[in-house]
Design an enzyme around this catalytic site. Structure first.
Site, short mmCIF file in Angstrom:
data_model
loop_
_atom_site.label_atom_id
_atom_site.label_comp_id
_atom_site.label_asym_id
_atom_site.label_seq_id
_atom_site.Cartn_x
_atom_site.Cartn_y
_atom_site.Cartn_z
N SER A 137 0.86 -1.18 0.00
CA SER A 137 0.00 0.00 0.00
C SER A 137 0.90 1.24 0.00
O SER A 137 1.90 1.28 -0.71
CB SER A 137 -0.93 -0.03 1.22
OG SER A 137 -1.79 1.10 1.22
N SER A 138 0.59 2.24 0.79
CA SER A 138 1.38 3.47 0.85
C SER A 138 0.88 4.32 2.00
O SER A 138 -0.30 4.25 2.37
CB SER A 138 1.25 4.26 -0.46
OG SER A 138 1.78 5.57 -0.33
N TYR A 151 -4.41 7.80 -6.43
CA TYR A 151 -3.43 6.87 -5.85
C TYR A 151 -3.69 6.68 -4.36
O TYR A 151 -3.73 5.55 -3.85
CB TYR A 151 -2.04 7.44 -6.10
CG TYR A 151 -0.89 6.65 -5.49
CD1 TYR A 151 -0.40 5.53 -6.14
CD2 TYR A 151 -0.30 7.05 -4.30
CE1 TYR A 151 0.67 4.81 -5.60
CE2 TYR A 151 0.76 6.35 -3.75
CZ TYR A 151 1.24 5.23 -4.41
OH TYR A 151 2.29 4.53 -3.87
N LYS A 155 -4.95 3.19 -2.52
CA LYS A 155 -4.09 2.56 -1.52
C LYS A 155 -4.84 2.42 -0.19
O LYS A 155 -4.63 1.46 0.56
CB LYS A 155 -2.81 3.38 -1.33
CG LYS A 155 -1.86 3.33 -2.53
CD LYS A 155 -1.40 1.92 -2.84
CE LYS A 155 -0.28 1.91 -3.87
NZ LYS A 155 0.15 0.53 -4.24
#
Length: 249
Positions: A137-138, A151, A155
């Protein structure tokens, strides 16, 4: 304490550069058989050669991770070539940046749906192995992300899916976790490019990291290997942040 994946079969979706490459090499160094996929044949071949130096079984295939049928074919071929799947790592990212149709399409099709599709395709193998799924993920999915709305949102969806799938697959003894990297720099990567093309953004981001540097791909790989190992056998449905304290600032 050494982590070994002797006789284990690991699939890394998106493994020809940066974080994915480091993850694949980490597993190979820990004695695993490894399969990787990527869109570009040249980068794929280079990492395959690196993996083979560890003397284990290696499988590689070109795959457009935005193509659902291609993802399913790749995972099936990887499982057949390796003789099973014990660990699936989904490192796919389309890097959808803007709040427009193109940005959302790239993020949804690759970051989210490639992960979902790969996990579904791997389930028959993982059920036999009692295996592990790890999503990349982030930290963009854990807070607001004004520069990269698509984005960040996708995520975040992966973080939620990690919890849901972790619960759903627990009776089958399949653990599901994700890793949320902070800003990671490597040659040809997003932050390497921004360092040259947008130094103001690069330096501004660098100032948000208490350790005073960007992260390295191998620092993400180390956490992925831990989560896939028996040392993390009581961990599922969790997202581990690896960012040098970037989320703290």
């Amino acid at each position: 304490m050494n982590i070994s994946f002797e006789s284990k079969n690991v699939v890394v979706a998106g493994g020809s550069r940066g974080i994915g490459r480091s993850i694949a090499l980490g597993f190979a160094a820990a004695a695993a058989n490894v399969s990787i996929c990527a869109r570009g044949a040249s980068g794929l071949a280079q990492v395959e050669a690196e993996l083979k130096r560890h003397g284990r079984k290696v499988h590689g295939a070109t795959c457009d991770l935005a193509d659902g049928e291609a993802v399913r074919r790749y995972v099936a071929s990887a499982g057949e070539a390796l003789g099973g799947i014990d660990v699936l790592v989904s490192n796919a990212s389309g890097y959808g940046q803007g709040d427009d149709e193109a940005g959302w399409a790239a993020s949804v099709n690759v970051d989210l749906m490639a992960s979902v599709r790969a996990s579904h395709a791997a389930l028959p193998f993982l059920e036999r192995a009692g295996g592990s799924i790890i999503y990349i993920s982030s930290i963009a999915g854990l807070r607001s992300s004004a520069r990269t709305p698509a984005y960040g949102a996708v995520k975040a969806a992966l973080v939620q899916y990690t919890m849901t799938q972790g619960l759903a697959l627990a009776p089958k003894r399949i653990r599901v976790n994700s890793v949320a990297p902070g800003s990671i720099e490597f040659p040809g990567g997003v932050w390497d490019v921004r360092k040259r093309e947008n130094p103001k953004l690069y330096e501004g981001t660098l100032r948000t990291i208490p350790w005073g540097r960007m992260g390295r791909p191998e620092e993400i790989a180390n956490v992925v290997l831990f989560l896939a190992s028996d040392l993390a056998g009581w961990i599922t449905g969790q997202t581990i942040t690896v960012d040098g304290g970037q989320m703290l600032s």
